[in-house]
Scaffold this active site. Sequence first.
Site, PDB file in Angstrom:
ATOM      1  CG  HIS A 255     103.151  26.639  89.472  1.00  0.00           C
ATOM      2  ND1 HIS A 255     102.023  26.833  88.734  1.00  0.00           N
ATOM      3  CD2 HIS A 255     102.745  26.032  90.612  1.00  0.00           C
ATOM      4  CE1 HIS A 255     100.981  26.373  89.390  1.00  0.00           C
ATOM      5  NE2 HIS A 255     101.382  25.877  90.536  1.00  0.00           N
TER       6      HIS A 255
ATOM      7  CG  HIS B  21      96.801  24.244  89.750  1.00  0.00           C
ATOM      8  ND1 HIS B  21      96.347  25.189  90.643  1.00  0.00           N
ATOM      9  CD2 HIS B  21      98.123  24.093  90.008  1.00  0.00           C
ATOM     10  CE1 HIS B  21      97.348  25.582  91.411  1.00  0.00           C
ATOM     11  NE2 HIS B  21      98.437  24.934  91.046  1.00  0.00           N
TER      12      HIS B  21
ATOM     13  CD  GLU C  70     107.964  19.266  94.698  1.00  0.00           C
ATOM     14  OE1 GLU C  70     109.035  19.486  94.102  1.00  0.00           O
ATOM     15  OE2 GLU C  70     107.915  18.990  95.915  1.00  0.00           O
ATOM     16  CG  ASP C  71     103.082  18.042  91.472  1.00  0.00           C
ATOM     17  OD1 ASP C  71     103.704  17.565  92.428  1.00  0.00           O
ATOM     18  OD2 ASP C  71     102.273  18.968  91.567  1.00  0.00           O
TER      19      ASP C  71
ATOM     20  CG  ASP D 152     100.443  27.353  93.520  1.00  0.00           C
ATOM     21  OD1 ASP D 152      99.729  26.608  92.833  1.00  0.00           O
ATOM     22  OD2 ASP D 152     101.169  26.950  94.453  1.00  0.00           O
TER      23      ASP D 152
ATOM     24  CG  ASP E   8      82.274  50.327 110.425  1.00  0.00           C
ATOM     25  OD1 ASP E   8      81.939  50.640 109.266  1.00  0.00           O
ATOM     26  OD2 ASP E   8      83.368  50.594 110.914  1.00  0.00           O
TER      27      ASP E   8
HETATM   28 MN    MN Z   1     100.410  24.735  92.015  1.00  0.00          MN
END
Ligand code: MN
Length: 721
Positions: free
Chosen positions: A72, A48, A76-77, A139, A260
């Site tokens: 990034h 990712h 957090e992870d 992201d 259109d």
């Molecule tokens: Mn991410």
Amino acid sequence: MMRQFELVERVKAYDPGADEAAINRAYVFAMKMHGSQKRASGDPYFSHPIEVAGLLTKYRLDSASIITALLHDTIEDTPATQEDIDRLFGTEIGRLVDGVTKLSRIEMQSDHAKQAENLRKLVLALSEDIRVLLVKLADRVHNMRTLHYIQSADKRRRIAMETMDIYAPLAERIGMQEIKAELEDLAFGELHAEARASIIARLDFLREQGGDLIGRITDELNRTLADAGIAATLSGREKTPFSIWLKMRKKNVGFEQLSDIMAFRVVVDSVEDCYRALGTIHSKYPMVPDRFKDYISTPKPNGYRSLHTGVFGPERHRIEVQIRSREMHEVAELGVAAHWHYKTDGGAVALSTDGRQYRWVRELLDILEHASNPEEFLEHTKLEMFQDQVFCFTPKGDLIALPRGATPVDFAYAVHSVVGDTCVGAKINGRIMPLRSRLGNGDQVEIITSKAQTPSPTWERFVVTGKARARIRRFIRTQQRAQYVDLGRAILTRAFRAEGYDFTDKALDGVLKIFKAASSDDLTAMVGEGTLTAREVVVTVYPELKAQQRAADNIVPIGRKSRPASERREHSSNAVPIRGLIPGMAMHYAGCCHPLPGDRIVGIVTTGRGVTIHTIDCENLEKYADTPERWLDVSWDESEGNAHTGRIDLVVANEPGTLGSVTTVIAKNMGNITNLKITNRTVEFFELIIDIEVRDVKHLTNIIAALRATPAINSVERARN
Ligand code: MN
């Protein structure tokens, strides 16, 4: 999955000076940190951040942005910390990663549509550096591309709505047209899967019927322009299902009537050629009324420039044509990224800290600032505007917008008046913080409440919102009045009794008018706050008393040397208990003598301020010797357990460690030092004043005794005046 060298090569292709070593380090670090984590798709998680970094190379972003993309999700992870990032990649990257991490904590609660506007502002406010927003958008693009792997339908829906309401408009706002279109279409597929499927089926059907219609129209337009001597690059495409859907809804027409659905792009060399190409097309094909727009003479707020027109083109198909120069095209494709690219002459691509990036950000600010088109999502909102605001979250994730400088008390009142009135503490991002702390963007604030709490007069000094201030003021006014009424009633009861009468509210009825009081409470409040003396009230109620020659010394203060002890005791029984009086409202402790429970005390009624409590031996009492009517016999409330401030004077030896032993002794005796001041300092001695929170005078006396027993301490006295 893109390989390490591929990513580096892509960056080097447009930025030969890129920090290759740093990109490699970030790649390895992120891969290690994410370890064996998996995505919902079953892919290694690490695929990712690489995809996100890869997406950004298309916009020719600097190595700091690419590195930020790789890192990034690490904070957090994974076990990685902000400190790790700062240490390994420097503070610039650290700041960018922190920005993206904060953005990832924003979650729109389902169906809180009115939050969207605030959330968009929050995202902008948090994206102090535009690169943070660019990484976040990339992201989101990758997450949307892989959205279908997520099991929970609720979660998919929430992410899709967030994308539609927040990220697509932001992408548009900074000119990332392509990202905007992709995000919208992917979100559309989640939110209205059937509608999208039927539009696609219809497009397929038309394609089958018409053959290579787009190819044929492109060829004819190409010939037409070439005949006129205009060098142009043409491309044709179907509009996205989402934009077709929008048009169907806007015009309220069915798919069959919607002709259109094709758009063609003409890219030429110069602005002049744009208008020549337009003239050529308009002279050959009938124009559709009201479809012509000149975004060259009047660019869109996000910097977009182009000519748009609608014509009945080749084979009488209704088509849309966009005409633009190469430079305009690049801006349209790359948004702010292209904008910045041009300003740096295409040569030095790296965004460095030498001010270029700030100019770039300023340009973005300008773009945002000049947005006045009411059709824009973020109408009339400037980035600067958000500098006056902070956006915080409740533990449930609701967003609260507050002015800059706001405190947890402001936050509490913004949540609900009752929460404000009863707040006793606050956790900011999980940590207990003082109520006077200033809140920052993205802070999660949990207010701790207690039913026993009431608004404190001290809050008024640090709150910034009108709502908080108004509530606190109103509470204090009401409370103060109640206190004045109580105090006044106690004073009057005593004054009436001294004359042999019982005090009742009814007794006051006849004299209310004379004192311009609206009610008996009004009148007692006047006595309480000291604008009226009890004696004035008594002699007005019983005029016969006035006639009697009386010594005014009926209320002569107790404790004066001239008064016999027996009389003192009699007065004590009449003493006004200070029970229930809140310090700072109708009652104040004198700053000169710092009375403590257990001290013998006397009150001095001060006009407009209620009563000030002194110790009976306070020297300042001399000042009131000539106004005995202001003296008030008061007594401590035994049950009261609040901390009081006692003050001591010390003389200690001027040698190392002395101060340490003083504070240790005080702490051992459970005294809490609230203030400490060195008043004099000589070669041999320090003189100090220390304020200590104690229960009562006995507590303070114990502390003083313990200090006296300490060798380095020369003398200790309770401070007097
Ligand atoms: Mn991410």
